[in-house]
Design a protein around this motif. Structure first.
Motif, short mmCIF file in Angstrom:
data_model
loop_
_atom_site.label_atom_id
_atom_site.label_comp_id
_atom_site.label_asym_id
_atom_site.label_seq_id
_atom_site.Cartn_x
_atom_site.Cartn_y
_atom_site.Cartn_z
N ARG A 194 0.81 -1.22 0.00
CA ARG A 194 0.00 0.00 0.00
C ARG A 194 0.85 1.27 0.00
O ARG A 194 0.33 2.36 0.23
CB ARG A 194 -0.96 -0.03 1.21
CG ARG A 194 -2.09 -1.01 0.99
CD ARG A 194 -2.65 -1.59 2.27
NE ARG A 194 -3.70 -2.57 1.95
CZ ARG A 194 -3.44 -3.81 1.53
NH1 ARG A 194 -2.20 -4.22 1.39
NH2 ARG A 194 -4.43 -4.63 1.24
N ASP A 195 2.14 1.12 -0.23
CA ASP A 195 3.06 2.26 -0.30
C ASP A 195 3.04 3.10 0.98
O ASP A 195 3.15 4.33 0.94
CB ASP A 195 2.75 3.14 -1.51
CG ASP A 195 2.94 2.40 -2.82
OD1 ASP A 195 3.90 1.62 -2.92
OD2 ASP A 195 2.11 2.59 -3.74
N ILE A 196 2.90 2.42 2.12
CA ILE A 196 2.93 3.11 3.40
C ILE A 196 4.38 3.50 3.73
O ILE A 196 5.27 2.65 3.73
CB ILE A 196 2.37 2.21 4.52
CG1 ILE A 196 0.92 1.80 4.23
CG2 ILE A 196 2.51 2.89 5.88
CD1 ILE A 196 -0.07 2.91 4.25
N THR A 197 4.58 4.77 4.02
CA THR A 197 5.92 5.23 4.40
C THR A 197 5.94 5.91 5.77
O THR A 197 7.01 6.20 6.30
CB THR A 197 6.48 6.21 3.36
OG1 THR A 197 5.59 7.34 3.23
CG2 THR A 197 6.65 5.53 2.00
N ARG A 198 4.75 6.17 6.36
CA ARG A 198 4.66 6.79 7.69
C ARG A 198 3.61 6.05 8.52
O ARG A 198 2.44 6.01 8.13
CB ARG A 198 4.28 8.28 7.61
CG ARG A 198 5.30 9.16 6.93
CD ARG A 198 4.96 10.65 7.09
NE ARG A 198 3.55 10.94 6.83
CZ ARG A 198 3.01 11.08 5.61
NH1 ARG A 198 3.78 10.93 4.54
NH2 ARG A 198 1.73 11.36 5.45
N SER A 199 4.07 5.46 9.61
CA SER A 199 3.16 4.70 10.47
C SER A 199 3.24 5.21 11.90
O SER A 199 4.29 5.67 12.35
CB SER A 199 3.50 3.21 10.45
OG SER A 199 3.41 2.68 9.15
N LEU A 200 2.13 5.11 12.59
CA LEU A 200 2.07 5.42 14.02
C LEU A 200 1.58 4.18 14.74
O LEU A 200 0.48 3.68 14.47
CB LEU A 200 1.12 6.60 14.28
CG LEU A 200 0.82 6.92 15.76
CD1 LEU A 200 2.09 7.25 16.52
CD2 LEU A 200 -0.20 8.06 15.86
N VAL A 201 2.40 3.67 15.66
CA VAL A 201 2.04 2.49 16.43
C VAL A 201 1.56 2.92 17.81
O VAL A 201 2.23 3.69 18.50
CB VAL A 201 3.25 1.53 16.58
CG1 VAL A 201 2.87 0.32 17.42
CG2 VAL A 201 3.74 1.10 15.20
N ILE A 202 0.40 2.44 18.21
CA ILE A 202 -0.19 2.73 19.51
C ILE A 202 -0.01 1.50 20.38
O ILE A 202 -0.52 0.42 20.06
CB ILE A 202 -1.70 3.06 19.39
CG1 ILE A 202 -1.93 4.17 18.35
CG2 ILE A 202 -2.26 3.45 20.75
CD1 ILE A 202 -1.30 5.50 18.69
N ALA A 203 0.75 1.64 21.48
CA ALA A 203 1.11 0.47 22.29
C ALA A 203 1.35 0.86 23.73
O ALA A 203 1.53 2.04 24.05
CB ALA A 203 2.39 -0.18 21.72
N GLY A 204 1.34 -0.14 24.60
CA GLY A 204 1.81 0.04 25.96
C GLY A 204 3.32 -0.08 25.99
O GLY A 204 3.97 -0.39 24.98
N ALA A 205 3.90 0.12 27.16
CA ALA A 205 5.36 0.17 27.26
C ALA A 205 6.02 -1.13 26.83
O ALA A 205 7.03 -1.12 26.11
CB ALA A 205 5.76 0.51 28.70
N SER A 206 5.47 -2.28 27.23
CA SER A 206 6.12 -3.55 26.91
C SER A 206 6.11 -3.83 25.42
O SER A 206 7.11 -4.32 24.85
CB SER A 206 5.47 -4.70 27.68
OG SER A 206 4.09 -4.82 27.33
N ASN A 207 5.00 -3.54 24.76
CA ASN A 207 4.95 -3.77 23.31
C ASN A 207 5.70 -2.70 22.53
O ASN A 207 6.21 -2.98 21.44
CB ASN A 207 3.49 -3.86 22.85
CG ASN A 207 2.86 -5.18 23.22
OD1 ASN A 207 3.42 -6.24 22.98
ND2 ASN A 207 1.69 -5.12 23.85
N ALA A 208 5.79 -1.50 23.08
CA ALA A 208 6.57 -0.45 22.43
C ALA A 208 8.03 -0.87 22.29
O ALA A 208 8.72 -0.45 21.35
CB ALA A 208 6.47 0.86 23.20
N ALA A 209 8.47 -1.73 23.21
CA ALA A 209 9.87 -2.18 23.19
C ALA A 209 10.12 -3.27 22.15
O ALA A 209 11.27 -3.65 21.92
CB ALA A 209 10.27 -2.69 24.57
#
Length: 373
Positions: free
Chosen positions: A33-48
């Protein structure tokens, strides 16, 4: 009119990737889908461990999701979305992360406020892609169209429902749940069970959803105790992940009933984790509704391996206790003098209580709290 003659609509993610290793599906999907900018929403453990997603291009992480997200938590995530303008929003975690991701995908740039979209089908549109990657087996939020966020002023959960919040891609990779501790596995597993059992016995119950609900209960009965006993049991983890997904399928067109309404004040007032709150209340509301739904209650107990039990409360309570779940509110920090206020709040959650197969008064809710104290 029979249930088969009652119309029902079901919204599902456009693509569901289920099974061990399927977390690897999201990177190629984004590249297509030609995605070049993503924002991940996570808690601290998954952010790691965001690198597991293999997302292309610039990846921003909001890694401060709270266990019971509130409006300030949402606003912090929205501020990052406004600044980074992602093409893709990814919910990476349990229900809290995935619920916030839904709202972050639809609110920025829409001209709508949270207050304006609370309720059913008030979201105007979504202009970014949305993917959900589940890391717990309980909420089924990856498959659903609802998002819940707590108003810290009123201490009520605000519910937004919209087809625009259904994911383009839902990834259910049971390997991501292998590190979930036994206590959390037990509580979230009973949350998935409650989704299925409440939908199965709801006034809105429908044969199309009953299929998922009853099989979800059977999966919990077969695999939850195994996963609690041995977190590395991959088959058990996969079974629970499927039960959670089926529970999510139940939430859109049918939704939950009194069990969740009675459980909500435990989280909003006393910060009891949602899965644990639902687990404590589940036996009480199952038993309360047994007289209105005797055949279906028997099927629930049988699917859990408790067939033949004469006392639904004792059987379901014993099932949860055997999983190691703390079933006493007093030991979860809930004071007795707050029970009347909690009962008033729970009784006001009509969007759920009106689905219940048996009328439940404020006094009857208070009796449940006292019995669970």
């Amino acid at each position: 009119m029979t249930d088969l003659l009652r119309a029902i609509e079901i919204d599902r993610p456009a693509r569901i990737a289920f099974g061990p290793g399927q977390v690897a599906a999201i990177g190629p999907w984004a590249r297509e889908r030609d995605i070049t900018r993503s924002l991940v929403i996570a808690g601290a453990s998954n952010a790691a461990r965001v690198e597991l997603l293999g997302l292309p291009g610039e990846v921003t992480v909001f890694g401060a999701v709270k266990p019971e997200p509130d409006i300030p938590n949402l606003e912090a995530a929205l501020a990052i979305a406004e600044r980074t303008r992602p093409q893709l929003v990814v919910g990476f975690g349990g229900g809290s992360a995935m619920d916030l991701a839904k709202l972050v995908a639809v609110l920025p740039g829409s001209g709508q406020t949270l207050a304006e979209v609370v309720g059913p089908e008030k979201v105007a549109r979504r202009s970014v892609a949305l993917a959900q990657v589940a890391t717990t087996s309980g909420t089924g939020s990856e498959a659903g169209s609802r998002a819940l966020v707590t108003d810290p002023t009123s201490r009520n959960k605000l519910a937004v429902q919209s087809r625009h919040m259904v994911a383009d891609l839902a990834v259910i990779d049971p390997d991501l749940t292998m590190s979930v501790p036994a206590a959390v596995t037990a509580a979230t597993g009973v949350d998935a069970l409650a989704h299925c059992a409440e939908a199965f016995t709801s006034r809105k119950a429908h044969p199309l959803i009953d299929l998922y609900a009853l099989e979800g209960i059977r999966l919990v009965g077969r695999f939850l105790a195994r996963a609690v006993a041995d977190g590395s049991d991959r088959e058990a983890r996969a079974g629970l992940a499927l039960a959670s997904l089926y529970g999510g399928f139940c939430l859109g067109p049918v939704n939950t009933t009194a069990g969740h309404a009675v459980a909500y004040p435990l989280g909003t007032r006393h910060h009891v984790a949602h899965g644990l709150a639902c687990a404590v209340i589940f036996p009480h509301t199952l038993a309360f509704n047994a007289s209105a739904m005797p055949e279906k209650t028997a099927l629930v107990l049988d699917a859990l391996g408790l067939g033949g039990a004469r006392d639904a409360l004792a059987a379901a309570h014993g099932y949860c206790t055997a999983l190691g779940i703390e079933m006493r509110l007093s030991r979860l920090g809930v004071p007795e003098d707050d029970l009347p206020a909690m009962a008033t709040e729970a009784h006001a959650i009509r969007r759920l209580l009106d689905n219940n197969p048996r009328e439940m008064s404020r006094e009857q809710i208070l009796e449940i709290y006292r019995a669970a104290l």
